[in-house]
Design an enzyme around this catalytic site. Structure first.
Site, PDB file in Angstrom:
ATOM      1  N   ASP A  14       0.867  -1.167   0.000  1.00 20.40           N
ATOM      2  CA  ASP A  14       0.000   0.000   0.000  1.00 20.40           C
ATOM      3  C   ASP A  14       0.912   1.228   0.000  1.00 20.40           C
ATOM      4  O   ASP A  14       2.102   1.115   0.304  1.00 20.40           O
ATOM      5  CB  ASP A  14      -0.884  -0.037   1.256  1.00 20.40           C
ATOM      6  CG  ASP A  14      -1.605   1.264   1.501  1.00 20.40           C
ATOM      7  OD1 ASP A  14      -2.357   1.688   0.616  1.00 20.40           O
ATOM      8  OD2 ASP A  14      -1.387   1.860   2.573  1.00 20.40           O
ATOM      9  N   ASP A  16      -0.211   5.219   0.828  1.00 20.12           N
ATOM     10  CA  ASP A  16      -0.503   6.213   1.872  1.00 20.12           C
ATOM     11  C   ASP A  16      -0.634   5.545   3.240  1.00 20.12           C
ATOM     12  O   ASP A  16      -1.451   4.643   3.419  1.00 20.12           O
ATOM     13  CB  ASP A  16      -1.797   6.959   1.550  1.00 20.12           C
ATOM     14  CG  ASP A  16      -1.666   7.846   0.332  1.00 20.12           C
ATOM     15  OD1 ASP A  16      -0.718   8.651   0.282  1.00 20.12           O
ATOM     16  OD2 ASP A  16      -2.511   7.733  -0.579  1.00 20.12           O
ATOM     17  N   ASP A 171      -1.376  -0.672   6.109  1.00 22.35           N
ATOM     18  CA  ASP A 171      -1.604  -0.086   7.434  1.00 22.35           C
ATOM     19  C   ASP A 171      -3.068  -0.001   7.819  1.00 22.35           C
ATOM     20  O   ASP A 171      -3.382   0.489   8.908  1.00 22.35           O
ATOM     21  CB  ASP A 171      -1.002   1.327   7.490  1.00 22.35           C
ATOM     22  CG  ASP A 171      -1.776   2.311   6.616  1.00 22.35           C
ATOM     23  OD1 ASP A 171      -1.877   2.062   5.397  1.00 22.35           O
ATOM     24  OD2 ASP A 171      -2.290   3.309   7.150  1.00 22.35           O
TER      25      ASP A 171
END
Length: 227
Positions: A14, A16, A171
Protein backbone atom coordinates in the site's frame (compact mmCIF):
# COMPACT_ATOMS: atom_id res chain seq x y z
CA UNK A 1 3.53 -18.67 12.91
CA UNK A 2 6.10 -19.49 10.25
CA UNK A 3 7.06 -16.63 7.97
CA UNK A 4 8.78 -18.40 5.06
CA UNK A 5 10.69 -15.68 3.27
CA UNK A 6 11.98 -17.97 0.53
CA UNK A 7 8.43 -18.69 -0.66
CA UNK A 8 7.64 -15.02 -1.17
CA UNK A 9 8.47 -13.82 -4.68
CA UNK A 10 6.38 -10.64 -4.73
CA UNK A 11 5.90 -7.98 -2.04
CA UNK A 12 2.93 -5.66 -2.62
CA UNK A 13 2.84 -2.33 -0.79
CA UNK A 14 0.00 0.00 0.00
CA UNK A 15 1.21 3.60 -0.34
CA UNK A 16 -0.50 6.21 1.87
CA UNK A 17 0.15 5.43 5.52
CA UNK A 18 2.42 2.49 4.68
CA UNK A 19 5.23 3.83 2.51
CA UNK A 20 4.46 7.56 2.68
CA UNK A 21 3.49 9.50 5.80
CA UNK A 22 0.61 11.29 4.08
CA UNK A 23 -2.25 10.65 6.51
CA UNK A 24 -2.07 14.17 7.99
CA UNK A 25 -2.35 15.86 4.61
CA UNK A 26 -5.20 13.62 3.50
CA UNK A 27 -7.14 14.51 6.65
CA UNK A 28 -6.58 18.26 6.45
CA UNK A 29 -7.14 18.41 2.67
CA UNK A 30 -10.41 16.50 2.98
CA UNK A 31 -11.62 18.76 5.79
CA UNK A 32 -10.74 21.90 3.82
CA UNK A 33 -12.43 20.53 0.70
CA UNK A 34 -15.58 19.75 2.67
CA UNK A 35 -15.67 23.27 4.07
CA UNK A 36 -15.21 24.83 0.63
CA UNK A 37 -17.98 22.60 -0.75
CA UNK A 38 -20.24 23.60 2.15
CA UNK A 39 -20.51 20.03 3.41
CA UNK A 40 -20.25 18.96 7.08
CA UNK A 41 -16.57 18.88 8.02
CA UNK A 42 -15.67 15.30 9.01
CA UNK A 43 -13.62 14.49 12.09
CA UNK A 44 -9.99 13.41 11.87
CA UNK A 45 -11.07 9.89 12.85
CA UNK A 46 -13.73 9.71 10.15
CA UNK A 47 -11.32 10.75 7.40
CA UNK A 48 -8.68 8.27 8.56
CA UNK A 49 -11.17 5.44 8.17
CA UNK A 50 -11.56 6.06 4.42
CA UNK A 51 -7.83 6.30 3.63
CA UNK A 52 -6.99 3.66 1.06
CA UNK A 53 -10.40 3.67 -0.58
CA UNK A 54 -10.96 5.15 -4.03
CA UNK A 55 -12.09 8.78 -3.86
CA UNK A 56 -15.59 7.97 -5.11
CA UNK A 57 -16.12 5.42 -2.35
CA UNK A 58 -14.42 7.68 0.20
CA UNK A 59 -16.69 10.59 -0.70
CA UNK A 60 -19.88 8.52 -0.60
CA UNK A 61 -18.84 7.08 2.78
CA UNK A 62 -18.12 10.47 4.33
CA UNK A 63 -20.94 12.41 2.64
CA UNK A 64 -23.74 9.95 1.78
CA UNK A 65 -26.32 12.70 1.14
CA UNK A 66 -24.28 14.89 -1.21
CA UNK A 67 -25.51 15.69 -4.71
CA UNK A 68 -23.69 14.96 -7.96
CA UNK A 69 -22.77 18.64 -8.23
CA UNK A 70 -21.33 18.64 -4.71
CA UNK A 71 -19.39 15.49 -5.55
CA UNK A 72 -17.74 17.20 -8.50
CA UNK A 73 -16.91 20.33 -6.49
CA UNK A 74 -15.56 18.24 -3.63
CA UNK A 75 -13.33 16.32 -6.02
CA UNK A 76 -11.93 19.54 -7.49
CA UNK A 77 -11.38 21.16 -4.10
CA UNK A 78 -9.77 18.05 -2.63
CA UNK A 79 -7.36 17.64 -5.52
CA UNK A 80 -6.39 21.33 -5.34
CA UNK A 81 -5.95 21.22 -1.57
CA UNK A 82 -3.92 18.01 -1.54
CA UNK A 83 -1.65 18.78 -4.49
CA UNK A 84 -1.21 22.55 -4.34
CA UNK A 85 -2.42 24.27 -1.20
CA UNK A 86 -2.06 22.07 1.86
CA UNK A 87 1.38 22.57 3.46
CA UNK A 88 1.30 19.40 5.60
CA UNK A 89 4.51 17.45 4.87
CA UNK A 90 4.27 14.01 3.25
CA UNK A 91 7.70 12.41 3.76
CA UNK A 92 8.56 8.82 3.03
CA UNK A 93 8.54 6.74 6.18
CA UNK A 94 12.03 6.03 7.53
CA UNK A 95 13.61 2.99 5.96
CA UNK A 96 11.35 2.80 2.91
CA UNK A 97 13.98 2.96 0.20
CA UNK A 98 16.41 0.80 2.18
CA UNK A 99 13.68 -1.85 2.37
CA UNK A 100 12.97 -1.67 -1.36
CA UNK A 101 16.67 -1.96 -2.15
CA UNK A 102 17.13 -4.97 0.12
CA UNK A 103 14.13 -6.76 -1.35
CA UNK A 104 15.38 -6.21 -4.89
CA UNK A 105 18.80 -7.50 -3.88
CA UNK A 106 17.03 -10.60 -2.59
CA UNK A 107 15.45 -11.01 -6.04
CA UNK A 108 11.97 -10.14 -4.80
CA UNK A 109 9.55 -8.46 -7.16
CA UNK A 110 7.75 -5.37 -5.87
CA UNK A 111 4.33 -3.90 -6.58
CA UNK A 112 2.03 -1.15 -5.34
CA UNK A 113 -1.71 -1.46 -4.69
CA UNK A 114 -3.05 1.97 -3.77
CA UNK A 115 -6.23 3.96 -3.51
CA UNK A 116 -4.40 6.87 -5.18
CA UNK A 117 -5.35 7.82 -8.69
CA UNK A 118 -2.82 6.95 -11.40
CA UNK A 119 -1.98 10.61 -11.87
CA UNK A 120 -1.23 10.94 -8.15
CA UNK A 121 1.06 7.91 -7.99
CA UNK A 122 2.88 9.04 -11.14
CA UNK A 123 3.43 12.45 -9.54
CA UNK A 124 4.85 10.87 -6.39
CA UNK A 125 7.12 8.58 -8.41
CA UNK A 126 8.42 11.59 -10.34
CA UNK A 127 9.09 13.47 -7.10
CA UNK A 128 10.76 10.58 -5.26
CA UNK A 129 12.48 8.68 -8.05
CA UNK A 130 11.22 5.37 -6.65
CA UNK A 131 9.38 4.01 -9.70
CA UNK A 132 12.28 1.79 -10.78
CA UNK A 133 11.87 -0.45 -7.75
CA UNK A 134 8.40 -1.63 -8.77
CA UNK A 135 7.48 -4.21 -11.38
CA UNK A 136 3.83 -3.22 -11.53
CA UNK A 137 1.29 -0.95 -9.84
CA UNK A 138 -2.49 -0.79 -9.49
CA UNK A 139 -4.34 2.42 -8.66
CA UNK A 140 -7.94 3.46 -8.08
CA UNK A 141 -8.32 4.05 -11.83
CA UNK A 142 -7.33 0.49 -12.67
CA UNK A 143 -9.50 -1.69 -10.45
CA UNK A 144 -12.37 -1.88 -8.00
CA UNK A 145 -11.74 -0.05 -4.75
CA UNK A 146 -10.26 -1.72 -1.72
CA UNK A 147 -11.23 -3.87 0.09
CA UNK A 148 -12.35 -5.65 -3.08
CA UNK A 149 -9.46 -8.00 -4.05
CA UNK A 150 -9.54 -6.90 -7.71
CA UNK A 151 -6.24 -4.95 -7.51
CA UNK A 152 -4.38 -7.91 -6.08
CA UNK A 153 -5.94 -10.43 -8.43
CA UNK A 154 -4.86 -8.28 -11.38
CA UNK A 155 -1.31 -8.11 -10.01
CA UNK A 156 -1.20 -11.89 -9.52
CA UNK A 157 -2.47 -12.45 -13.06
CA UNK A 158 0.13 -10.08 -14.53
CA UNK A 159 3.01 -11.59 -12.57
CA UNK A 160 1.74 -15.16 -13.03
CA UNK A 161 2.14 -15.94 -9.36
CA UNK A 162 -0.02 -17.80 -6.88
CA UNK A 163 -1.41 -16.00 -3.82
CA UNK A 164 0.91 -17.84 -1.44
CA UNK A 165 3.92 -16.51 -3.37
CA UNK A 166 2.97 -12.90 -2.60
CA UNK A 167 2.87 -10.74 0.53
CA UNK A 168 0.70 -7.66 1.10
CA UNK A 169 2.01 -4.88 3.37
CA UNK A 170 -0.49 -2.28 4.56
CA UNK A 171 -1.60 -0.09 7.43
CA UNK A 172 -5.40 -0.32 7.26
CA UNK A 173 -8.20 -2.83 7.59
CA UNK A 174 -8.92 -2.21 3.88
CA UNK A 175 -5.47 -3.54 2.97
CA UNK A 176 -5.73 -6.54 5.25
CA UNK A 177 -9.24 -7.50 4.14
CA UNK A 178 -8.32 -7.07 0.47
CA UNK A 179 -5.36 -9.43 0.91
CA UNK A 180 -7.38 -11.89 2.98
CA UNK A 181 -10.05 -12.07 0.27
CA UNK A 182 -7.36 -12.64 -2.38
CA UNK A 183 -5.77 -15.42 -0.30
CA UNK A 184 -2.52 -13.47 0.00
CA UNK A 185 -0.44 -13.52 3.23
CA UNK A 186 -0.18 -10.11 4.84
CA UNK A 187 1.78 -7.97 7.28
CA UNK A 188 0.28 -4.99 9.07
CA UNK A 189 2.19 -1.80 9.81
CA UNK A 190 1.02 0.33 12.75
CA UNK A 191 2.66 3.66 11.86
CA UNK A 192 -0.24 4.66 9.59
CA UNK A 193 -3.98 4.55 10.30
CA UNK A 194 -4.87 1.39 12.22
CA UNK A 195 -3.26 -0.13 15.27
CA UNK A 196 -2.66 -3.71 16.31
CA UNK A 197 -6.17 -4.18 17.67
CA UNK A 198 -7.67 -3.62 14.18
CA UNK A 199 -4.95 -5.19 12.04
CA UNK A 200 -4.83 -8.38 14.13
CA UNK A 201 -8.45 -9.18 13.19
CA UNK A 202 -7.29 -10.22 9.71
CA UNK A 203 -4.81 -12.94 10.71
CA UNK A 204 -1.64 -11.24 9.45
CA UNK A 205 1.64 -13.14 9.47
CA UNK A 206 3.06 -10.31 11.56
CA UNK A 207 2.37 -6.79 12.72
CA UNK A 208 5.29 -4.35 12.79
CA UNK A 209 5.59 -0.78 14.00
CA UNK A 210 7.77 0.51 11.17
CA UNK A 211 9.54 -0.40 7.94
CA UNK A 212 12.96 -1.16 9.51
CA UNK A 213 11.21 -3.85 11.56
CA UNK A 214 9.74 -5.26 8.37
CA UNK A 215 13.16 -5.19 6.74
CA UNK A 216 14.54 -7.32 9.57
CA UNK A 217 11.94 -10.00 8.83
CA UNK A 218 13.61 -10.52 5.48
CA UNK A 219 17.10 -11.15 6.84
CA UNK A 220 16.54 -14.89 7.40
CA UNK A 221 15.07 -17.51 5.07
CA UNK A 222 12.48 -18.53 7.69
CA UNK A 223 11.51 -17.15 11.07
CA UNK A 224 8.71 -17.88 13.50
CA UNK A 225 6.78 -14.77 14.46
CA UNK A 226 4.49 -14.32 17.42
CA UNK A 227 1.47 -12.11 16.73
Amino acid sequence: MAFEIERIELVIFDWDGTVMDSVGRIVSAMQSAAQLTELPVPSDHSVKQIIGLSLDLAFSTLFPAMTAAQHQRLFEHYREQYVERDPTPTPMFAGAEALFLQLRQQQKRLAVATGKARKGLDRIFAETGLAHYFDTTRCADDAKSKPDPDMLLQILAETRLHPEQALMVGDTSHDMLMAQQAGIPRVGVTHGVHGIEVLSQFQPLAIVDNLPQLQRLFTQPAVTLPL
